[in-house]
Design an enzyme around this catalytic site. Structure first.
Site, PDB file in Angstrom:
ATOM      1  N   VAL A 210       0.837  -1.199   0.000  1.00 14.50           N
ATOM      2  CA  VAL A 210       0.000   0.000   0.000  1.00 14.50           C
ATOM      3  C   VAL A 210       0.873   1.251   0.000  1.00 14.50           C
ATOM      4  O   VAL A 210       0.621   2.218  -0.746  1.00 14.50           O
ATOM      5  CB  VAL A 210      -0.964  -0.007   1.205  1.00 14.50           C
ATOM      6  N   CYS A 211       1.924   1.256   0.820  1.00 17.90           N
ATOM      7  CA  CYS A 211       2.823   2.414   0.877  1.00 17.90           C
ATOM      8  C   CYS A 211       3.496   2.667  -0.466  1.00 17.90           C
ATOM      9  O   CYS A 211       3.719   3.824  -0.854  1.00 17.90           O
ATOM     10  CB  CYS A 211       3.898   2.187   1.932  1.00 17.90           C
ATOM     11  N   THR A 212       3.836   1.618  -1.174  1.00 18.15           N
ATOM     12  CA  THR A 212       4.469   1.771  -2.481  1.00 18.15           C
ATOM     13  C   THR A 212       3.565   2.561  -3.413  1.00 18.15           C
ATOM     14  O   THR A 212       4.018   3.473  -4.124  1.00 18.15           O
ATOM     15  CB  THR A 212       4.796   0.392  -3.068  1.00 18.15           C
TER      16      THR A 212
END
Length: 211
Positions: free
Chosen positions: A44-46
């Protein structure tokens, strides 16, 4: 202690992918969005970091600097940056703090032990040029942030700082706004020459004044 709206955003010095950051000096006279990530190499952070990189021109139009944070090392940040470029099609074009000692995370209360005792939650802080906290958001680790909403809030804050208005539900830039109740009708005639639609004495809708 948790930061609240109107508090001064704490200063810090920490390493980043753009070199050492002394936060208040780096922020200068800009608005800032500071946002944390649970860990490097997380899916998700990517996607989030890729989106902020794509939105950089829109942030710059609003005099906003973006800065991310993760509790992993600079070396891992560099490797992760390669993944972000490859999968999201954007370079990491803003600094990512390497908060391996968790000093910034602790200062900004980004670690919530009931959620995770070591990694940060998805915190978001919007900070104005006077270094005041103007928005805080906390997302669960499984939910990616909506940066369109974050841009919308920045638009609202910058507009309402300049005019005696508030923005109604689901407002976006260019929509009608609300004259704040503290402005009486006589004063409103001067401030809002386009007039207004008085739904009730406390709900007066007027065209956005800077359009």
């Amino acid at each position: 202690m948790a930061l609240r709206l109107g508090d001064t955003a704490p200063d810090f010095t920490q390493d980043s992918t753009d070199g050492p950051i002394r936060f208040h000096d780096w922020a200068g006279d800009n608005w800032v969005i500071l946002f944390s990530h649970p860990a490097d190499f997380t899916p998700v952070c990517t996607t989030e970091l890729g989106e902020v990189a794509r939105l950089k021109p829109q942030f710059e139009q609003r005099n906003v600097k973006a800065i991310g944070l993760s509790v992993d090392s600079l070396e891992e940040h560099g490797q992760w940056g390669n993944d972000i470029e490859r999968t999201q099609g954007c370079d990491l074009n803003f600094p990512l703090l390497a908060d391996s000692d968790r000093s910034v995370s602790t200062l900004y209360d980004m670690i919530h032990p009931n959620a995770d005792s070591t990694n940060t939650v998805r915190s978001v802080f919007i900070i104005d040029p006077q270094k005041k906290v103007r928005l805080t958001l906390t997302y669960p680790a499984s939910t990616g942030r909506n940066f369109t909403e974050i841009l919308r809030v920045i638009d609202s804050l910058q507009l309402t700082d300049g005019y005696k208005v508030a923005t109604p539900v689901n407002w976006t830039d260019g929509d009608d706004v609300i004259i704040v109740p503290s402005v009486d009708n006589d004063t409103a005639k001067t401030l809002f020459p386009k007039g207004w639609d008085e739904k009730t004495p406390y709900l007066r809708v007027t065209p956005q004044p800077d359009k």
